[in-house]
Design a protein around this motif. Structure first.
Motif, PDB file in Angstrom:
ATOM      1  N   GLU A 175       0.829  -1.199   0.000  1.00 54.50           N
ATOM      2  CA  GLU A 175       0.000   0.000   0.000  1.00 54.50           C
ATOM      3  C   GLU A 175       0.868   1.255   0.000  1.00 54.50           C
ATOM      4  O   GLU A 175       0.561   2.237  -0.681  1.00 54.50           O
ATOM      5  CB  GLU A 175      -0.922  -0.001   1.219  1.00 54.50           C
ATOM      6  CG  GLU A 175      -1.882   1.185   1.251  1.00 54.50           C
ATOM      7  CD  GLU A 175      -2.774   1.196   2.470  1.00 54.50           C
ATOM      8  OE1 GLU A 175      -3.643   2.087   2.545  1.00 54.50           O
ATOM      9  OE2 GLU A 175      -2.587   0.334   3.352  1.00 54.50           O
ATOM     10  N   ILE A 176       1.958   1.228   0.763  1.00 52.68           N
ATOM     11  CA  ILE A 176       2.835   2.397   0.816  1.00 52.68           C
ATOM     12  C   ILE A 176       3.477   2.639  -0.536  1.00 52.68           C
ATOM     13  O   ILE A 176       3.559   3.780  -1.017  1.00 52.68           O
ATOM     14  CB  ILE A 176       3.908   2.218   1.907  1.00 52.68           C
ATOM     15  CG1 ILE A 176       3.249   2.205   3.286  1.00 52.68           C
ATOM     16  CG2 ILE A 176       4.943   3.337   1.825  1.00 52.68           C
ATOM     17  CD1 ILE A 176       4.199   1.892   4.413  1.00 52.68           C
ATOM     18  N   VAL A 177       3.935   1.561  -1.188  1.00 51.04           N
ATOM     19  CA  VAL A 177       4.544   1.701  -2.522  1.00 51.04           C
ATOM     20  C   VAL A 177       3.529   2.299  -3.493  1.00 51.04           C
ATOM     21  O   VAL A 177       3.838   3.218  -4.271  1.00 51.04           O
ATOM     22  CB  VAL A 177       5.057   0.348  -3.026  1.00 51.04           C
ATOM     23  CG1 VAL A 177       5.443   0.437  -4.500  1.00 51.04           C
ATOM     24  CG2 VAL A 177       6.250  -0.111  -2.190  1.00 51.04           C
ATOM     25  N   ARG A 178       2.287   1.788  -3.444  1.00 54.16           N
ATOM     26  CA  ARG A 178       1.246   2.303  -4.343  1.00 54.16           C
ATOM     27  C   ARG A 178       0.978   3.782  -4.079  1.00 54.16           C
ATOM     28  O   ARG A 178       0.874   4.593  -5.020  1.00 54.16           O
ATOM     29  CB  ARG A 178      -0.036   1.485  -4.148  1.00 54.16           C
ATOM     30  CG  ARG A 178      -1.214   1.975  -5.001  1.00 54.16           C
ATOM     31  CD  ARG A 178      -2.469   1.174  -4.735  1.00 54.16           C
ATOM     32  NE  ARG A 178      -2.893   1.224  -3.355  1.00 54.16           N
ATOM     33  CZ  ARG A 178      -3.510   2.268  -2.796  1.00 54.16           C
ATOM     34  NH1 ARG A 178      -3.775   3.349  -3.521  1.00 54.16           N
ATOM     35  NH2 ARG A 178      -3.879   2.230  -1.532  1.00 54.16           N
ATOM     36  N   MET A 179       0.886   4.147  -2.815  1.00 55.03           N
ATOM     37  CA  MET A 179       0.577   5.540  -2.477  1.00 55.03           C
ATOM     38  C   MET A 179       1.748   6.461  -2.793  1.00 55.03           C
ATOM     39  O   MET A 179       1.543   7.625  -3.171  1.00 55.03           O
ATOM     40  CB  MET A 179       0.199   5.645  -1.001  1.00 55.03           C
ATOM     41  CG  MET A 179      -1.107   4.937  -0.658  1.00 55.03           C
ATOM     42  SD  MET A 179      -1.601   5.141   1.071  1.00 55.03           S
ATOM     43  CE  MET A 179      -2.099   6.863   1.071  1.00 55.03           C
ATOM     44  N   ARG A 180       2.977   5.973  -2.644  1.00 55.31           N
ATOM     45  CA  ARG A 180       4.129   6.783  -3.052  1.00 55.31           C
ATOM     46  C   ARG A 180       4.052   7.109  -4.542  1.00 55.31           C
ATOM     47  O   ARG A 180       4.321   8.227  -4.968  1.00 55.31           O
ATOM     48  CB  ARG A 180       5.435   6.038  -2.748  1.00 55.31           C
ATOM     49  CG  ARG A 180       5.860   6.074  -1.291  1.00 55.31           C
ATOM     50  CD  ARG A 180       7.037   5.157  -1.024  1.00 55.31           C
ATOM     51  NE  ARG A 180       8.239   5.558  -1.737  1.00 55.31           N
ATOM     52  CZ  ARG A 180       9.352   6.021  -1.146  1.00 55.31           C
ATOM     53  NH1 ARG A 180       9.395   6.143   0.175  1.00 55.31           N
ATOM     54  NH2 ARG A 180      10.407   6.354  -1.864  1.00 55.31           N
ATOM     55  N   ARG A 181       3.671   6.107  -5.316  1.00 52.47           N
ATOM     56  CA  ARG A 181       3.571   6.325  -6.763  1.00 52.47           C
ATOM     57  C   ARG A 181       2.492   7.353  -7.093  1.00 52.47           C
ATOM     58  O   ARG A 181       2.619   8.125  -8.040  1.00 52.47           O
ATOM     59  CB  ARG A 181       3.265   5.000  -7.461  1.00 52.47           C
ATOM     60  CG  ARG A 181       4.447   4.033  -7.469  1.00 52.47           C
ATOM     61  CD  ARG A 181       4.027   2.680  -7.970  1.00 52.47           C
ATOM     62  NE  ARG A 181       5.153   1.742  -7.999  1.00 52.47           N
ATOM     63  CZ  ARG A 181       5.032   0.413  -8.072  1.00 52.47           C
ATOM     64  NH1 ARG A 181       3.809  -0.121  -8.114  1.00 52.47           N
ATOM     65  NH2 ARG A 181       6.100  -0.342  -8.093  1.00 52.47           N
ATOM     66  N   GLU A 182       1.432   7.351  -6.281  1.00 56.59           N
ATOM     67  CA  GLU A 182       0.323   8.263  -6.541  1.00 56.59           C
ATOM     68  C   GLU A 182       0.575   9.672  -6.021  1.00 56.59           C
ATOM     69  O   GLU A 182       0.162  10.652  -6.638  1.00 56.59           O
ATOM     70  CB  GLU A 182      -0.961   7.718  -5.902  1.00 56.59           C
ATOM     71  CG  GLU A 182      -1.480   6.424  -6.525  1.00 56.59           C
ATOM     72  CD  GLU A 182      -2.688   5.883  -5.781  1.00 56.59           C
ATOM     73  OE1 GLU A 182      -3.104   6.537  -4.789  1.00 56.59           O
ATOM     74  OE2 GLU A 182      -3.201   4.828  -6.166  1.00 56.59           O
ATOM     75  N   LEU A 183       1.250   9.783  -4.898  1.00 55.63           N
ATOM     76  CA  LEU A 183       1.307  11.047  -4.175  1.00 55.63           C
ATOM     77  C   LEU A 183       2.663  11.737  -4.182  1.00 55.63           C
ATOM     78  O   LEU A 183       2.743  12.937  -3.921  1.00 55.63           O
ATOM     79  CB  LEU A 183       0.886  10.822  -2.713  1.00 55.63           C
ATOM     80  CG  LEU A 183      -0.522  10.228  -2.498  1.00 55.63           C
ATOM     81  CD1 LEU A 183      -0.720   9.888  -1.038  1.00 55.63           C
ATOM     82  CD2 LEU A 183      -1.581  11.201  -2.977  1.00 55.63           C
ATOM     83  N   LEU A 184       3.726  10.995  -4.445  1.00 54.19           N
ATOM     84  CA  LEU A 184       5.064  11.559  -4.345  1.00 54.19           C
ATOM     85  C   LEU A 184       5.725  11.653  -5.711  1.00 54.19           C
ATOM     86  O   LEU A 184       5.263  11.041  -6.681  1.00 54.19           O
ATOM     87  CB  LEU A 184       5.922  10.709  -3.397  1.00 54.19           C
ATOM     88  CG  LEU A 184       5.375  10.536  -1.977  1.00 54.19           C
ATOM     89  CD1 LEU A 184       6.311   9.653  -1.163  1.00 54.19           C
ATOM     90  CD2 LEU A 184       5.186  11.886  -1.292  1.00 54.19           C
TER      91      LEU A 184
END
Length: 1016
Positions: free
Chosen positions: A587-596
């Motif tokens: 989930e963190i990897v996915r959210m990094r891709r989306e948000l960072l």
């Protein structure tokens, strides 16, 4: 007997009613109540319900007066207590005197009726028993200071006279029953003298479950206490013991019942530890008194079957108590009153938590560094558990081994407190609670292969080494006693070991911290289990190894937690292993891709989620600890307590900017510049290494009026665009646009890759020629260099140590051409090289400007620039310099704390010693591994260059990356650097110890061998 018949009152209801009218002026309905010696009537009147008591004429007057005085005292000092209260006669007296038809003189007393149902007729739940304890506590508290001659009578029911039971043993016919009583009498004999030292007072002395009344509408509340015929002056704790003895009759959990009463009593009338410690024996001796008195009476009444029936619950309870371990029962009672389950238990737990960093590894390396998983004994449906329960350890081991191979697991953990279904033997039946089993694990299980060695984390004395032969027992079992300074002694238990220890250890042997205890045993010698260590602690040092409970009842887990505290800290298991929180990796990897920003990189093939740092360790969300040999930001260790304290203290006081006066900024500037050569005297504070280098460039421009830069190939100096422009590591790689016209790139002075025909002593001069050529080219255009910038040990270029004389020659060339020299000490400063505070000092030069960051705040965002007075005066050109957060009081307090630690703990000396130790080990590895082309380092700034061929020096990039990832899998963090990514880069914290170094060396040895096998 005849005297009793003539003195026992025998009034008719009509006669008793007449007495009631004559002496109390009351009329009502009288109903006889059962009584052995006296005559009692329930009296219902318009004013309420009373009890009319006609006292046996044979009773000494002092005793009757005693009860009257007692009730009067309670009425005066605790009138709200639900006990019988005296109704005075018409003459205002507490008693009346009457004569029976037989001529005997009797005393008459009228008391209020206490409403409620006898406790004996209820469920006697914990709430009701705690309420009973509170009632008794309030009652005894109300009697403080009360005394009467009648309280000092000689009574067999006085617990201090319980030793008289020995004179009645001959009335007990069964030899096994006499032996049972003799065991309890022997225990009482050992404590009898202590009773005289305890607090004593007038107590009820007979709170049996017929003398205690419960509110019929609220069965959790005791509503009354009656019958004071046995009251006397006795040890206060006897009140609790007697009530507990009766409450335990026919109770499924008699010690739990006693604990509830003690808890309630303690809440109203605090008990002392020395009193509670005697409670188990006093409960038992009250029962011994009861059964021996009953036995003696039965002997004089032709074996009255009623007496035998009334004795039976007491005998049953005595047998239950005999099967219990008295120390466990006492621990339960102590805990109920808020005391430690064993004296010093909480201190032991706290000491281990505070000193866990000093403990030696229990396994060959710290347990937290192994990839670990829970062993599924807590899952009754899991195949491994099923096989184990069926005593098929080989099959269970096969299942576990397959799981470990599939998931890269090296260590299985069976946690403390886990509920398990595998404890099926008779030995696991509870001795405290009827109809229950001990199901909760009280040790820490570590599952590894048979033969795995285990070591004591603390110095110890061997208490015992024995073989427990019971099926599903411990096999070889070792107990060690630890007595660390500042901590109460405690025991560690090591079960399921190989029998080899029997020939190696004996009681009395001394073991140093880190000494071998034993090896994990195979099923044939470890009790029939899959190979593992059962590790357990006991804060009660008087328990033998076989007495220590390995499995306990869930009801008393809070007690077991103090008596047998979780050994996870002792064994080196991180708390995060059990307490995983937050988002999943995916989930963190996915959210990094989306948000960072998408070009924000992640280290390693399999990313790590770190949740805590401590010293040289980083701990991930699964509790695995990684030895940090790479992140040099935390210069003196992660979360250093001195830094944390300085940060919190100053942040809690004041944080503002440099427009206002504050001691910290000048104190820090003074301390910082004192570490540098005398020419470097003026400091500027910023928030990062990039800001420091940008400020250095502003100073350079103000001083020289030029832009031309000389930088080393493959160097990196920061994230801003002007710094990217002077960082070949960035502008020559993907996304870069090459050097701008003002940027001139000099050759990296890498002696390892210098031409073979260059004499070593000429490397510095020869590499400096690259800079000379660049300056000549500028001058040919009528220009000159503005500055030369270099890390004092080029890091990204592959931990390149500059050849001797290089900076001295380059600085001469640059200065003669009108430029300034900037030393980038962001990575290598603050004593990391050990021999000096600053790496440029190893070259015998003094820069014009020094930039520093990362280590300066041990992870706090702060950095600095220090320069000469001459450069400072040029920079002071009328344009204000201001940095909102640079030099704030919190940052400066942290900076001072970092300097304090480096100096007070001689971390420079430690860096030099540990660096030399590691370099020797790396050179030794180089002799055995052809892939190691070069070993280089100074202090704790180290590099190993890997090559496919030592002659051609072709880079072994794949091998280097495999080693980095392999070390990560083994719990050690390092990086790869250099133009070909083939240099292993290591920059551990300055607190790195020999133990840490040995761990790093062992992991590198193992990883090199494994990668060599894999890559060929």
């Amino acid at each position: 007997m005849n005297d009793m018949l003539t003195t026992t009152p025998d009034f008719s209801i009509e006669a008793a009613a007449a007495l009631l009218r004559e002496h109390y002026g009351l009329t009502g309905t009288l109903s006889p109540l059962a009584s052995e010696r006296d005559q009692n009537f329930e009296v219902e009147t318009p004013e309420g319900i009373f009890i009319l008591k006609l006292v046996n004429a044979a009773e000494p007057e002092v005793e009757s007066d005693f009860q009257t005085a007692l009730l009067a005292h309670v009425g005066a000092h605790a009138g709200d207590l639900p006990v019988p209260h005296i109704r005075p006669t018409l003459a205002g007296a507490s008693l009346a005197r009457v004569t029976s038809p037989g001529g005997a003189s009797h005393r008459v007393r009228l008391v209020s009726w206490v409403h409620g149902q006898p406790l004996a007729e209820t469920q006697r739940n914990d709430a009701a028993l705690a309420s009973l304890g509170r009632m008794l506590g309030r009652f005894d508290a109300a009697l403080k200071g009360f005394m009467h001659p009648g309280a000092l009578r000689d009574l067999d029911w006085d617990i201090r006279k319980a030793g008289r039971s020995a004179d009645r043993l001959h009335h007990v016919t069964a030899s096994e029953d006499r032996a049972l009583l003799e065991r309890f009498l022997a225990r009482f004999s050992a404590i009898e003298s202590r009773l005289a030292t305890l607090r004593a007072a007038v107590i009820h002395n007979d709170a049996n479950d017929w003398n205690v009344l419960v509110d019929a509408a609220d069965p959790d509340r005791v509503s009354g206490l009656i019958d004071f015929g046995d009251a006397l002056h006795a040890p206060l704790i006897a009140e609790v013991a007697i009530a507990a003895a009766y409450a335990g009759l026919d109770h499924a959990d008699p010690i739990g019942a006693a604990a509830a009463i003690a808890r309630g009593f303690h809440a109203e009338y605090p008990l002392l530890e020395e009193e509670v410690d005697l409670l188990y024996d006093l409960i038992a001796i009250r029962l011994v008194t009861s059964v021996t008195i009953s036995a003696s009476r039965r002997a004089h009444t032709d074996d009255n079957p009623y007496l035998a029936i009334s004795e039976r619950p007491a005998w049953t309870l005595l047998r239950k108590l005999d099967r219990m371990n008295p120390r466990f029962a006492t621990a339960i009672l102590r805990k109920a009153c808020g005391f430690e389950a064993a004296p010093g238990a909480r201190t032991v737990i706290d000491w281990l938590a505070a000193n866990r960093k000093t403990l030696a590894p229990l396994l060959e390396r710290p347990a937290a560094t192994y990839p670990a998983a829970l062993v599924p004994y807590g899952d009754p449906a899991h195949p491994m558990t099923v096989k184990s329960a069926a005593q098929q350890p080989d099959a269970a081991q096969t299942i576990w081994d397959a799981y470990c191979r599939e998931n890269g697991i090296e260590l299985g953990i069976g946690p403390w407190g886990e509920e398990r279904t595998v404890y099926a033997g008779e030995m696991f039946v509870s001795r405290f609670i009827e109809g229950t089993r001990r199901t909760h694990h009280l040790g820490l299980d570590l599952f590894m292969a048979a033969g795995t060695k285990v070591f004591t984390p603390l110095a110890a004395t061997v208490v015992s080494v024995e073989i427990e032969k019971d099926p599903l027992g411990y096999g070889c079992l070792i107990a060690l006693r630890h007595e660390p300074e500042g901590c109460p002694p405690f025991i560690s238990l090591w079960g399921h070991l190989a029998h080899e220890a029997m020939n190696r250890l004996k009681a009395g042997d001394r073991l140093q911290a880190g000494a071998l205890v034993g090896e994990m045993g195979a099923p044939s010698e470890n009790g029939g289990w899959a190979p593992h260590l059962h590790l357990q602690l006991s804060t009660d040092t008087d328990l033998s190894a076989t007495e220590i409970l390995g499995v306990g009842e869930p009801r008393y887990l809070d007690v077991w937690a103090e008596l047998f505290p979780d050994a996870r800290t002792f064994g080196g298991i991180a708390r995060e292993f059990y307490e995983r929180e937050g988002r999943s990796h995916e989930e963190i990897v996915r959210m990094r891709r989306e948000l960072l920003l998408p070009n924000l990189s992640i280290s390693y093939e399999k990313p790590i989620k770190f949740v805590r740092g401590e010293g040289v360790w980083l701990i991930d969300d699964g509790g695995r600890a990684y030895l940090d040999c790479f992140n040099n930001v935390c210069h003196i260790g992660h979360a250093h307590p001195a830094v944390v304290e300085a940060m919190a203290k100053q942040a809690g006081t004041l944080n503002t900017n440099t427009r206002y006066l504050h001691d910290n900024i000048v104190a820090y500037a003074e301390r910082l510049t004192a570490t540098l050569p005398k020419e470097l005297t003026v400091a500027g504070f910023v928030n990062s290494g990039s800001e420091a280098n940008s400020l250095a460039l502003r100073m350079m421009r103000a001083h020289t009026g030029r832009e031309n830069a000389i930088t080393l190939d493959w160097s990196y100096h920061g994230t801003t665009q002007e710094l990217i422009d002077i960082s070949p590591y960035k502008f020559r790689r993907k996304g870069g646009k090459g050097p701008k016209p003002h940027v001139h790139v000099a050759t990296v002075p890498d002696s390892y890759r210098a031409p073979a025909d260059w004499p070593l002593e000429e490397h510095g001069r020869r590499f400096a020629e690259s800079v000379a050529e660049l300056i000549s080219a500028m001058q040919a255009k009528g220009e000159g260099p503005g500055f030369f910038i270099a890390e004092s040990i080029p890091s990204v270029a592959g931990q390149v140590f500059l050849p001797e004389g290089y900076l001295r020659e380059v600085y001469r060339l640059v200065r003669e051409a009108g430029g300034v020299c900037i030393a980038d000490e962001v990575q290598v400063g603050f004593g990391r090289v050990g021999s000096h505070w600053w790496a440029f000092e190893t070259q015998g030069v003094v820069p014009d400007i020094v930039t520093m960051g990362k280590p300066i705040g041990d992870g706090h965002p702060m950095a600095a620039v220090v320069t000469t007075r001459e450069v400072t005066e040029s920079f002071n050109n009328g344009m204000e310099y201001f940095n909102t957060f640079g030099g704030n009081p919190v940052s400066c307090a942290i900076g001072l704390a970092v300097l304090d630690v480096i100096e007070s703990q001689d971390l420079r000396g430690n860096a030099l010693a540990m660096g030399n130790y590691l370099m020797d080990a790396f050179r030794d590895m180089q002799k055995r591994h052809e892939v190691i082309g070069d070993v280089r380092g100074l202090g704790l700034f180290l590099g190993i260059e890997l090559v496919t061929d030592r002659k051609s020096k072709a880079p072994a990039t794949e091998f280097a990356r495999a080693v980095s990832n392999g070390a990560r899998r083994r719990g050690v963090l390092m990086g790869t650097e250099g133009p070909h990514d083939n240099v292993l880069k290591m920059r551990p914290p300055m607190i790195f110890s020999k133990r840490d170094a040995d761990h790093l060396i062992a992991v590198l040895e193992d990883t090199f061998a494994d990668v060599a096998r894999t890559l060929g």
